[in-house]
Design an enzyme around this catalytic site. Structure first.
Site, mmCIF file in Angstrom:
data_model
loop_
_atom_site.group_PDB
_atom_site.id
_atom_site.type_symbol
_atom_site.label_atom_id
_atom_site.label_comp_id
_atom_site.label_asym_id
_atom_site.label_seq_id
_atom_site.Cartn_x
_atom_site.Cartn_y
_atom_site.Cartn_z
ATOM 1 N N CYS A 1 0.808 -1.203 0.000
ATOM 2 C CA CYS A 1 0.000 0.000 0.000
ATOM 3 C C CYS A 1 0.848 1.263 0.000
ATOM 4 C CB CYS A 1 -0.924 0.019 1.214
ATOM 5 S SG CYS A 1 -0.130 -0.403 2.754
ATOM 6 N N GLY B 1 -1.406 0.491 -4.568
ATOM 7 C CA GLY B 1 -2.530 -0.268 -4.029
ATOM 8 C C GLY B 1 -3.814 0.119 -4.716
ATOM 9 N N ASN C 1 1.935 1.017 5.784
ATOM 10 C CA ASN C 1 2.490 0.353 4.613
ATOM 11 C C ASN C 1 3.559 -0.614 5.098
ATOM 12 O OD1 ASN C 1 3.536 -0.403 2.110
ATOM 13 N ND2 ASN C 1 4.866 1.378 1.987
ATOM 14 N N GLY C 2 3.403 -1.898 4.808
ATOM 15 C CA GLY C 2 4.385 -2.885 5.226
ATOM 16 C C GLY C 2 3.723 -4.144 5.736
ATOM 17 N N CYS D 1 13.826 -2.324 0.849
ATOM 18 C CA CYS D 1 13.488 -3.333 -0.158
ATOM 19 C C CYS D 1 13.942 -2.842 -1.528
ATOM 20 C CB CYS D 1 11.987 -3.582 -0.167
ATOM 21 S SG CYS D 1 11.436 -4.652 -1.506
ATOM 22 N N TYR E 1 10.582 -2.109 -9.235
ATOM 23 C CA TYR E 1 9.196 -2.215 -9.704
ATOM 24 C C TYR E 1 8.184 -1.341 -8.976
ATOM 25 C CZ TYR E 1 4.637 -4.423 -10.639
ATOM 26 O OH TYR E 1 3.334 -4.657 -10.964
ATOM 27 N N ASP F 1 10.869 -6.266 -15.461
ATOM 28 C CA ASP F 1 11.507 -6.022 -14.166
ATOM 29 C C ASP F 1 11.770 -7.304 -13.404
ATOM 30 O OD1 ASP F 1 8.832 -6.472 -12.724
ATOM 31 O OD2 ASP F 1 8.397 -4.769 -14.020
ATOM 32 N N CYS G 1 8.890 -13.671 0.410
ATOM 33 C CA CYS G 1 9.048 -12.441 1.192
ATOM 34 C C CYS G 1 7.862 -12.309 2.135
ATOM 35 C CB CYS G 1 9.132 -11.219 0.279
ATOM 36 S SG CYS G 1 9.170 -9.659 1.183
#
Length: 475
Positions: free
Chosen positions: A17, A45, A120-121, A255, A261, A365, A401
Site C-alpha cells: 500500500c 494499491g 504500509n508494510g 526493499c 518495480y 523487471d 518475502c
C-alpha cells in the site's frame, strides 16, 4: 499474516500500500490534498482507499473498495469536513482479506482520544502481538496487522501518543511506514531498517508525509527529506520534531524492489532516482547480455525505462512491441488467478506491424511465477515475432518475502526450482538472462549493503523462524 486469505499464486511482485498525510496551519479542505496525494500513489494499491480528517476533537473518515477516483466519487470527497490534519491510504492486501472492513485508515477512540493509523508494510510477529492484546481483553474488528499496530500503540501510550509509539515500535518486527493522526498531531514512523520508503515535504506552511516523492509533486510540495530508518517525526502546532528509536541498526535495508518495480519511475527514494536506477539496469543488461536483434521493447509500463536504457547502450532501436490498455490497472489486483489471467488479454496486446518477422528483445523487471511472461511470449509469436529474447532487470527470485510483498511461498516462484536455462525452456523464449545481485546493486549507486535482498539470497533483516514457509517444489 494473521488469518491470511488463501489466494491463488500471483505472477508479479505485489506491494501492500501507500500512505499520505498533511498537517496544515489553517482549517481547510485538507481531504482534497490527501486525495491528490493518494491519486499519485495509486500504483501502490488498487483494492481500497480511505481518508480520515481531524477537526475540533473529532475524526471523520470515508473509505471504500476500489480506486481512489471511484471511492471518492459522488460527493464522498466533499462530504468530508474541513480540518487541519488528514491522512490517507491506498491498499493492496498482503495481510487480511480483500474487503471493506480491512480498508484503512484504522480509526478508533483510545487513551489519546480519537486516532487514525495508516500502514504500509507487514509485521512478522502480528500473531504474538494480537494474542497478547486479546489476553488483555482487546477486541478486533479486522484481520489486518495495521489494527494490531494501532491498538498496541494505544495500549502502551498512557495517554501520550509519542510514548505509545516509542514503546510499541520496540516490540514490532517487520516492515512499517506509518502515518498516525490524533486530533492535534500528525506522526510519521519508519521501521528501524527503513524497509518501506517514507518522505517529508512542505507546501506553503503545510507539512506533507508520503510514501513517495511523486505524491509530493502531485500536491505542489517541495521535497524536504526522507524519514530516517528508526525515526519518529511528530508534527504539531509547535513545529516538526524528530525522535529516534533505541537500537537502530547501522545499516538500513530498504526493499530493493522499490527501485525495480514498486515505486513510480519519477520518484526519488533515499536520495536516489528510480528513473536512473531503471535506466542503468537496462544498460547493464545490454553490456553483459547482448544478443543480435531488430528491436528492444519493454513490458509496459514499469520496464519501459530499462528498455530505453538497453536500446541506448546497444544501439538497437526501441520500438513498442506491446500496446497497453491505460484503463486497466496492474494485473495483480484481480482477486483470483483466473481473473488475473483473463485480464492480461484485456490489458495488453501485441503490435503486429512492429514485431512481425522481427527478432525482439523484451525487457521486464522480474518474473515471479512465469505465467504472465509465458503468455506474453506466446502473444508475440502469434503476432509474427521471429525470435523473443527476455532480459530481466533483477536476479532470479528464489525465496518468499514476508515484509510487504505478497509472495509468501516457494511454490509461487518459478526461480525456486528452476535455473536460468530451465526458466527459458519453460517460458518458450529463445533466451533468458537476469541481472546478478551485484549488477542490481550497481544500478542503485553501487552500494553493497543497505538493501533487503532476501527474495534473491534468503538473507532477511529479521529472522523468520516463527513464519511458516511452503517448501513445495514443482516438477
Amino acid at each position: 499474516m494473521y488469518l491470511r486469505t488463501k489466494k491463488a499464486p500471483f505472477d508479479s511482485m505485489n506491494e501492500e500500500c501507500g500512505v499520505f498525510g498533511v498537517y496544515s496551519q489553517e482549517n481547510r479542505n485538507v481531504a482534497h490534498t490527501v486525495y491528490y496525494g493518494l491519486y499519485a500513489l495509486q500504483h501502490r494499491g488498487q483494492e481500497s482507499s480511505g481518508i480520515a480528517v481531524a477537526f475540533a476533537d473529532k475524526i471523520s473518515y470515508h473509505k471504500g473498495m476500489g480506486l481512489v477516483s471511484d471511492v471518492f466519487a459522488d460527493g464522498n470527497l466533499d462530504s468530508l469536513p474541513e480540518g487541519d490534519i488528514a491522512i490517507g491510504h491506498v491498499r493492496y492486501s498482503t495481510t487480511g482479506a480483500s474487503q471493506l472492513l480491512n480498508a484503512q485508515p484504522v480509526v478508533f477512540t483510545g487513551k489519546c482520544g480519537r486516532m487514525a493509523v495508516a500502514h504500509n508494510g507487514n509485521l512478522i510477529n502480528t500473531k504474538n502481538l494480537r494474542d497478547e492484546l486479546i489476553a488483555q481483553n482487546a477486541v478486533f474488528q479486522t484481520t489486518i496487522d495495521s489494527e494490531v499496530i494501532a491498538i498496541y500503540i494505544n495500549s502502551l501510550s498512557d495517554g501520550d501518543i509519542l510514548t505509545g509509539v516509542k514503546r510499541a515500535c520496540a516490540k514490532f518486527k517487520g516492515s512499517y511506514a506509518l502515518v498516525i493522526m490524533t486530533c492535534d498531531k500528525l506522526i510519521a514512523v519508519r521501521d528501524p531498517f527503513g524497509i518501506r520508503p517514507l518522505c517529508l515535504g512542505t507546501v506553503d506552511d503545510d507539512v506533507i508525509v508520503a510514501s513517495e516523492t511523486c505524491a509530493l509533486d502531485a500536491v505542489g510540495a517541495n521535497y524536504l527529506r526522507d524519514v530516517k530508518p528508526g525515526e519518529i517525526v511528530v508534527i504539531d502546532s509547535d513545529g516538526v520534531h524528530s525522535y529516534m528509536m533505541d537500537g537502530v541498526p547501522e545499516c538500513s535495508r530498504m526493499c530493493i524492489f522499490e527501485y525495480v518495480y514498486f515505486a513510480r519511475h519519477d520518484s526519488v527514494l533515499d536520495g536516489y532516482s528510480v528513473y536512473e536506477s531503471r535506466k542503468e539496469a537496462g544498460k547493464l543488461l545490454a553490456k553483459n547480455y547482448p544478443v543480435e536483434a531488430d528491436l528492444v521493447s519493454g513490458v509496459p509500463d514499469s520496464a519501459n525505462v530499462a528498455a530505453r536504457g538497453y536500446a541506448e547502450e546497444s544501439g538497437i532501436p526501441f520500438v513498442e512491441a506491446l500496446a497497453r490498455n491505460r484503463y486497466v490497472g496492474r494485473t495483480f489486483i484481480q482477486p483470483d488467478q483466473r481473473q488475473r489471467e483473463n485480464s492480461l488479454s484485456v490489458k495488453m496486446n501485441a503490435l503486429r506491424g512492429n514485431v512481425r518477422g522481427k527478432r525482439v528483445i523484451l525487457i521486464d523487471d522480474s518474473i515471479v511465477r512465469g505465467t504472465t511472461m509465458r503468455k506474453i511470449i506466446k502473444m508475440l509469436r502469434n503476432a509474427g515475432a521471429k525470435e523473443v529474447h527476455i532480459r530481466i532487470c533483477s536476479p532470479i527470485i528464489k525465496h518468499p518475502c514476508h515484509l510487504g510483498i505478497d509472495i509468501q511461498t516457494y511454490s509461487q516462484l518459478i526461480g525456486a526450482y528452476k535455473n536460468e536455462d530451465q526458466i527459458c525452456e519453460s517460458l518458450g523464449a529463445d533466451s533468458v538472462k537476469y541481472l546478478t545481485v551485484d549488477q542490481l546493486l550497481a544500478t542503485c549507486g553501487g552500494a553493497k549493503t543497505g538493501f533487503c535482498l532476501g527474495c534473491f539470497n534468503g538473507e532477511y533483516p529479521y529472522a523468520l523462524e516463527d513464519y511458516e514457509t511452503d517448501k513445495l517444489k514443482f516438477e
